[in-house]
Write a protein that holds these residues in place. Structure first.
Motif: not given
Length: 387
Positions: A104-113, A115-120, A124-132
């Motif tokens: 189990v890897i706990q507390n996984v996420g990314y900066p500046e999360p 909350r849109s299903h499609f965008r999030s 995850w699928q592109t491994a891009a920053d949340s603003n790129k």
């Protein structure tokens, strides 16, 4: 004999189909020895799975204070370990961890999360920053570099729609809904090159589908299902993947998903039903691979695009941020990575992420696929202690 064929042959040995000298059998019994080609299997939980009710901080009184309507009693959680435990529907997850096969890897996420299903999901699928924004998926970029010669079945997506994670510049992945019915006849006209590069690219894709169809059918002929899987969509997809792995298709990546995790209302019953489907499907897949002595070659990754809010909304939970990931097989260390969720230090009611999901990707690429993750733009350091 080239290296690829040799590894395929030794991979067959791990399935018990090749008689080798006793000293090689002794090597085969070593749990840390990897024989045969490695592959990754991704199970994406669509809708934003509630991590706090999946891997539960049952020993933290704040969990019960924030979740007065949906908290799970500490008497029914399973696999208690360092203040954390699994939802009772995940009894076989607890068993896999007890066996040393689940981390189990706990507390996984990314900066500046987001909350849109499609965008999030896109992040995850592109491994891009949340603003790129990136047009190709992280696995598609990996396959573009890994497959020096075009390989139509390097990635297999078990779904009815394509997955951005596997999209690359080259058609190295195929989306298949039912592999048994995926039979495409060759069209000789498609093999002719023209002076139109766009037309040639379309023909290249068409030819790759034909070639991929042949490869998949050949793999299915060489394998069979040896255990009973539940009658669910996810179970069927994982059963197909097991057949393709056992049939030596030698794909690098397999991808499938399970929806229904957007639990704003009536969460307790909905979440239990979805986690039961996940548990039963994955444990069947795990058992199938372990029985075939292929679990060390297959790394299964379970994740969702985000977790849920810490406080319930009365009957469910709303979109949140960090959540656990689960890694099964592939000789992972069978442990818990990261600190327990800190419910006393929230970011506007949300968990603060501790581990960036791209660090997990970096570990998978470097330690399982022997690939330099920086070549596809991942800058995060690998997670330590996973393998």
């Amino acid at each position: 004999m080239n290296r690829r064929n040799f590894l395929t042959l030794t991979g067959t040995f791990t399935g018990g189909m090749l008689v080798l000298p006793s000293f090689l059998h002794a090597f085969g019994e070593q749990s840390n020895l990897v024989i045969g080609e490695q592959c990754l299997v991704f199970v994406q939980l669509n809708g934003g799975n509630d991590g706090l009710n999946t891997f539960i901080p049952y020993d933290d009184p704040l969990y019960y204070e924030y979740r007065t309507k949906i908290a799970l009693n500490k008497d029914i959680v399973v696999g208690k370990n360092k203040g954390m435990a699994f939802h009772p529907a995940l009894k076989d997850f607890a068993q896999m961890q007890q066996n040393g096969d689940l981390t189990v890897i706990q507390n996984v996420g990314y900066p500046e999360p987001v909350r849109s299903h499609f965008r999030s999901q896109e992040i995850w699928q592109t491994a891009a920053d949340s603003n790129k924004y990136i047009n190709e998926g992280w696995l598609g970029r990996y396959l573009d570099l890994q497959c020096h010669d075009h390989q139509p079945t390097a990635g297999i997506n078990l779904d009815s729609i394509d997955n951005l994670a596997l999209k690359g510049l080259e058609p190295n992945a195929i989306t298949v809904k039912d592999p048994d019915r995926f039979k495409v006849k060759s069209n000789k006209e498609n093999e002719k090159l023209s002076e139109n590069p766009q037309l040639d690219f379309v023909r290249k894709i068409a030819n790759s589908v034909v070639e991929g169809s042949d490869d998949i059918q050949n793999a299915l002929k060489q394998s069979k299902t040896e255990i009973s899987y539940p009658k669910t969509g996810l179970s069927k997809n994982l059963e197909w993947i097991a057949r393709l792995v056992k049939g030596n298709l030698n794909s690098k990546v397999y991808y499938t998903s399970l929806g229904g995790f957007d639990t704003h209302d009536n969460q307790l019953s909905l979440h239990e039903r979805k986690l039961t489907e996940l548990n039963d499907a994955l444990f069947s897949f795990y058992t199938d691979l372990k029985q075939a002595k292929l679990l060390q070659n297959v790394t299964i990754v379970v994740f969702s695009e985000f977790g849920r809010r810490v406080k319930d909304n009365g009957s469910g939970t709303d979109h949140g941020t960090a959540a656990p990931m689960f890694v099964i097989g592939g000789n992972n260390k069978g442990t818990i990575l990261g600190n327990n969720p800190n419910l006393a230090d929230l970011d506007n009611g949300d968990l603060k992420h501790q581990i960036d999901f791209r660090s997990v990707y970096a570990s998978l690429l470097q330690q399982k696929m022997g690939f330099d993750y920086s070549k596809i733009g991942i800058k995060n350091s690998p997670v330590s202690g996973l393998f």
